[in-house]
Write a protein that holds these residues in place. Structure first.
Motif, PDB file in Angstrom:
ATOM      1  N   ILE A  83       0.863  -1.183   0.000  1.00  0.00           N
ATOM      2  CA  ILE A  83       0.000   0.000   0.000  1.00  0.00           C
ATOM      3  C   ILE A  83       0.899   1.232   0.000  1.00  0.00           C
ATOM      4  CG2 ILE A  83      -1.835   1.240   1.201  1.00  0.00           C
ATOM      5  CD1 ILE A  83      -2.721  -1.505   0.306  1.00  0.00           C
ATOM      6  N   ARG A  84       0.618   2.143  -0.908  1.00  0.00           N
ATOM      7  CA  ARG A  84       1.427   3.359  -0.996  1.00  0.00           C
ATOM      8  C   ARG A  84       1.172   4.252   0.211  1.00  0.00           C
ATOM      9  NH1 ARG A  84       3.680   4.602  -5.972  1.00  0.00           N
ATOM     10  NH2 ARG A  84       3.632   6.788  -5.362  1.00  0.00           N
ATOM     11  N   PRO A  85       2.187   5.002   0.653  1.00  0.00           N
ATOM     12  CA  PRO A  85       1.987   5.914   1.788  1.00  0.00           C
ATOM     13  C   PRO A  85       1.062   7.070   1.434  1.00  0.00           C
ATOM     14  CG  PRO A  85       4.327   5.767   1.169  1.00  0.00           C
ATOM     15  CD  PRO A  85       3.546   4.947   0.198  1.00  0.00           C
ATOM     16  N   GLY A  86       0.472   7.648   2.450  1.00  0.00           N
ATOM     17  CA  GLY A  86      -0.395   8.804   2.242  1.00  0.00           C
ATOM     18  C   GLY A  86      -1.862   8.431   2.235  1.00  0.00           C
ATOM     19  N   ARG A  87      -2.588   8.975   1.284  1.00  0.00           N
ATOM     20  CA  ARG A  87      -4.035   8.772   1.202  1.00  0.00           C
ATOM     21  C   ARG A  87      -4.434   7.304   0.994  1.00  0.00           C
ATOM     22  NH1 ARG A  87      -8.248  12.310   0.469  1.00  0.00           N
ATOM     23  NH2 ARG A  87     -10.119  11.384  -0.432  1.00  0.00           N
ATOM     24  N   PRO A  88      -3.724   6.520   0.136  1.00  0.00           N
ATOM     25  CA  PRO A  88      -4.104   5.106   0.005  1.00  0.00           C
ATOM     26  C   PRO A  88      -3.992   4.324   1.318  1.00  0.00           C
ATOM     27  CG  PRO A  88      -2.733   5.747  -1.838  1.00  0.00           C
ATOM     28  CD  PRO A  88      -2.720   6.894  -0.865  1.00  0.00           C
ATOM     29  N   THR A  89      -2.988   4.664   2.124  1.00  0.00           N
ATOM     30  CA  THR A  89      -2.849   3.994   3.420  1.00  0.00           C
ATOM     31  C   THR A  89      -4.016   4.344   4.334  1.00  0.00           C
ATOM     32  OG1 THR A  89      -0.440   3.996   3.255  1.00  0.00           O
ATOM     33  CG2 THR A  89      -1.369   3.744   5.443  1.00  0.00           C
ATOM     34  N   ALA A  90      -4.406   5.612   4.361  1.00  0.00           N
ATOM     35  CA  ALA A  90      -5.537   6.029   5.194  1.00  0.00           C
ATOM     36  C   ALA A  90      -6.830   5.356   4.742  1.00  0.00           C
ATOM     37  CB  ALA A  90      -5.685   7.549   5.146  1.00  0.00           C
ATOM     38  N   GLU A  91      -7.030   5.264   3.439  1.00  0.00           N
ATOM     39  CA  GLU A  91      -8.236   4.602   2.926  1.00  0.00           C
ATOM     40  C   GLU A  91      -8.233   3.111   3.263  1.00  0.00           C
ATOM     41  OE1 GLU A  91      -8.219   5.536  -1.205  1.00  0.00           O
ATOM     42  OE2 GLU A  91      -8.892   7.607  -0.887  1.00  0.00           O
ATOM     43  N   TYR A  92      -7.076   2.479   3.155  1.00  0.00           N
ATOM     44  CA  TYR A  92      -6.979   1.049   3.470  1.00  0.00           C
ATOM     45  C   TYR A  92      -7.269   0.813   4.958  1.00  0.00           C
ATOM     46  CZ  TYR A  92      -5.054  -3.577   4.190  1.00  0.00           C
ATOM     47  OH  TYR A  92      -4.882  -4.885   4.537  1.00  0.00           O
ATOM     48  N   LEU A  93      -6.688   1.628   5.833  1.00  0.00           N
ATOM     49  CA  LEU A  93      -6.937   1.468   7.268  1.00  0.00           C
ATOM     50  C   LEU A  93      -8.404   1.711   7.615  1.00  0.00           C
ATOM     51  CD1 LEU A  93      -3.747   3.111   8.789  1.00  0.00           C
ATOM     52  CD2 LEU A  93      -4.315   0.687   8.661  1.00  0.00           C
ATOM     53  N   GLN A  94      -9.024   2.672   6.972  1.00  0.00           N
ATOM     54  CA  GLN A  94     -10.449   2.921   7.197  1.00  0.00           C
ATOM     55  C   GLN A  94     -11.287   1.722   6.751  1.00  0.00           C
ATOM     56  OE1 GLN A  94     -11.840   5.418   8.824  1.00  0.00           O
ATOM     57  NE2 GLN A  94     -13.844   4.498   8.535  1.00  0.00           N
ATOM     58  N   VAL A  97     -10.288  -1.467   6.569  1.00  0.00           N
ATOM     59  CA  VAL A  97     -10.060  -2.588   7.483  1.00  0.00           C
ATOM     60  C   VAL A  97     -10.788  -2.356   8.804  1.00  0.00           C
ATOM     61  CG1 VAL A  97      -8.288  -3.782   8.821  1.00  0.00           C
ATOM     62  CG2 VAL A  97      -7.896  -3.290   6.425  1.00  0.00           C
ATOM     63  N   LEU A  98     -10.700  -1.157   9.344  1.00  0.00           N
ATOM     64  CA  LEU A  98     -11.367  -0.870  10.614  1.00  0.00           C
ATOM     65  C   LEU A  98     -12.880  -0.979  10.510  1.00  0.00           C
ATOM     66  CD1 LEU A  98      -9.249   2.061  12.048  1.00  0.00           C
ATOM     67  CD2 LEU A  98      -9.416  -0.266  12.900  1.00  0.00           C
ATOM     68  N   SER A  99     -13.435  -0.556   9.381  1.00  0.00           N
ATOM     69  CA  SER A  99     -14.886  -0.669   9.230  1.00  0.00           C
ATOM     70  C   SER A  99     -15.322  -2.125   9.148  1.00  0.00           C
ATOM     71  CB  SER A  99     -15.354   0.101   7.997  1.00  0.00           C
ATOM     72  OG  SER A  99     -14.863  -0.506   6.818  1.00  0.00           O
ATOM     73  N   ARG A 100     -14.469  -2.996   8.627  1.00  0.00           N
ATOM     74  CA  ARG A 100     -14.801  -4.428   8.556  1.00  0.00           C
ATOM     75  C   ARG A 100     -14.624  -5.143   9.882  1.00  0.00           C
ATOM     76  NH1 ARG A 100     -17.200  -5.975   3.708  1.00  0.00           N
ATOM     77  NH2 ARG A 100     -16.439  -4.534   2.159  1.00  0.00           N
ATOM     78  N   ILE A 101     -13.721  -4.663  10.728  1.00  0.00           N
ATOM     79  CA  ILE A 101     -13.415  -5.338  11.987  1.00  0.00           C
ATOM     80  C   ILE A 101     -14.310  -4.861  13.127  1.00  0.00           C
ATOM     81  CG2 ILE A 101     -11.624  -5.566  13.761  1.00  0.00           C
ATOM     82  CD1 ILE A 101      -9.580  -5.605  11.573  1.00  0.00           C
ATOM     83  N   THR A 102     -14.687  -3.614  13.148  1.00  0.00           N
ATOM     84  CA  THR A 102     -15.362  -3.015  14.298  1.00  0.00           C
ATOM     85  C   THR A 102     -16.710  -3.650  14.600  1.00  0.00           C
ATOM     86  OG1 THR A 102     -14.262  -0.926  13.806  1.00  0.00           O
ATOM     87  CG2 THR A 102     -16.141  -0.846  15.284  1.00  0.00           C
ATOM     88  N   LEU A 103     -17.577  -3.805  13.628  1.00  0.00           N
ATOM     89  CA  LEU A 103     -18.912  -4.349  13.886  1.00  0.00           C
ATOM     90  C   LEU A 103     -18.875  -5.793  14.384  1.00  0.00           C
ATOM     91  CD1 LEU A 103     -21.963  -3.964  13.879  1.00  0.00           C
ATOM     92  CD2 LEU A 103     -21.957  -4.734  11.498  1.00  0.00           C
ATOM     93  N   PRO A 104     -18.185  -6.721  13.701  1.00  0.00           N
ATOM     94  CA  PRO A 104     -18.156  -8.086  14.236  1.00  0.00           C
ATOM     95  C   PRO A 104     -17.494  -8.179  15.610  1.00  0.00           C
ATOM     96  CG  PRO A 104     -17.381  -8.069  11.970  1.00  0.00           C
ATOM     97  CD  PRO A 104     -17.541  -6.652  12.388  1.00  0.00           C
ATOM     98  N   GLY A 105     -16.453  -7.387  15.830  1.00  0.00           N
ATOM     99  CA  GLY A 105     -15.791  -7.407  17.133  1.00  0.00           C
ATOM    100  C   GLY A 105     -16.687  -6.904  18.241  1.00  0.00           C
ATOM    101  N   SER A 106     -17.423  -5.846  17.971  1.00  0.00           N
ATOM    102  CA  SER A 106     -18.315  -5.312  19.000  1.00  0.00           C
ATOM    103  C   SER A 106     -19.483  -6.265  19.266  1.00  0.00           C
ATOM    104  CB  SER A 106     -18.825  -3.937  18.606  1.00  0.00           C
ATOM    105  OG  SER A 106     -19.585  -4.021  17.418  1.00  0.00           O
ATOM    106  N   LEU A 107     -19.998  -6.902  18.236  1.00  0.00           N
ATOM    107  CA  LEU A 107     -21.061  -7.899  18.443  1.00  0.00           C
ATOM    108  C   LEU A 107     -20.559  -9.075  19.273  1.00  0.00           C
ATOM    109  CD1 LEU A 107     -22.785  -7.969  14.932  1.00  0.00           C
ATOM    110  CD2 LEU A 107     -23.651  -6.974  17.051  1.00  0.00           C
ATOM    111  N   TYR A 108     -19.353  -9.543  18.979  1.00  0.00           N
ATOM    112  CA  TYR A 108     -18.766 -10.652  19.732  1.00  0.00           C
ATOM    113  C   TYR A 108     -18.602 -10.280  21.200  1.00  0.00           C
ATOM    114  CZ  TYR A 108     -15.286 -13.969  21.349  1.00  0.00           C
ATOM    115  OH  TYR A 108     -14.596 -14.902  22.080  1.00  0.00           O
TER     116      TYR A 108
END
Length: 93
Positions: free
Chosen positions: A11-22, A24-35
């Protein structure tokens, strides 16, 4: 991440990294909170099924179970790291 020289491979530094982290976090947060919510409510659910009036002073609620599991996992990690250090021979051998 930039301050400490961290990066995500592929992943290139800068905006692509921020988009990738967003993403991943959106995919992890809901299942983790439900668990975590299910684990926190599960002891009360089982106490309601087994006997309503007899187990009112049950010492292990959902939060206590989460804390015990977290402490147990951290202890196992620390023990494994200590065992790995004992097997480390160093650079001179």
């Amino acid at each position: 991440m930039k301050k400490f020289g961290g990066f995500i491979p592929g992943i290139r530094p800068g905006r692509p990294t921020a988009e990738y982290l967003q993403y991943v976090l959106s995919r992890i947060t809901l299942p983790g909170s439900l668990y975590l919510g299910i684990i926190a409510v599960l002891p009360n659910f089982f106490l309601g099924i087994t006997g309503s009036g007899q187990n009112q002073n049950f010492p292990f609620g959902g939060t206590a179970v989460l804390i015990m599991v977290g402490v147990g996992l951290d202890t196992v990690k620390q023990i494994e790291s200590q065992l790995m250090q004992r097997k480390y021979d160093g650079f001179l051998r």
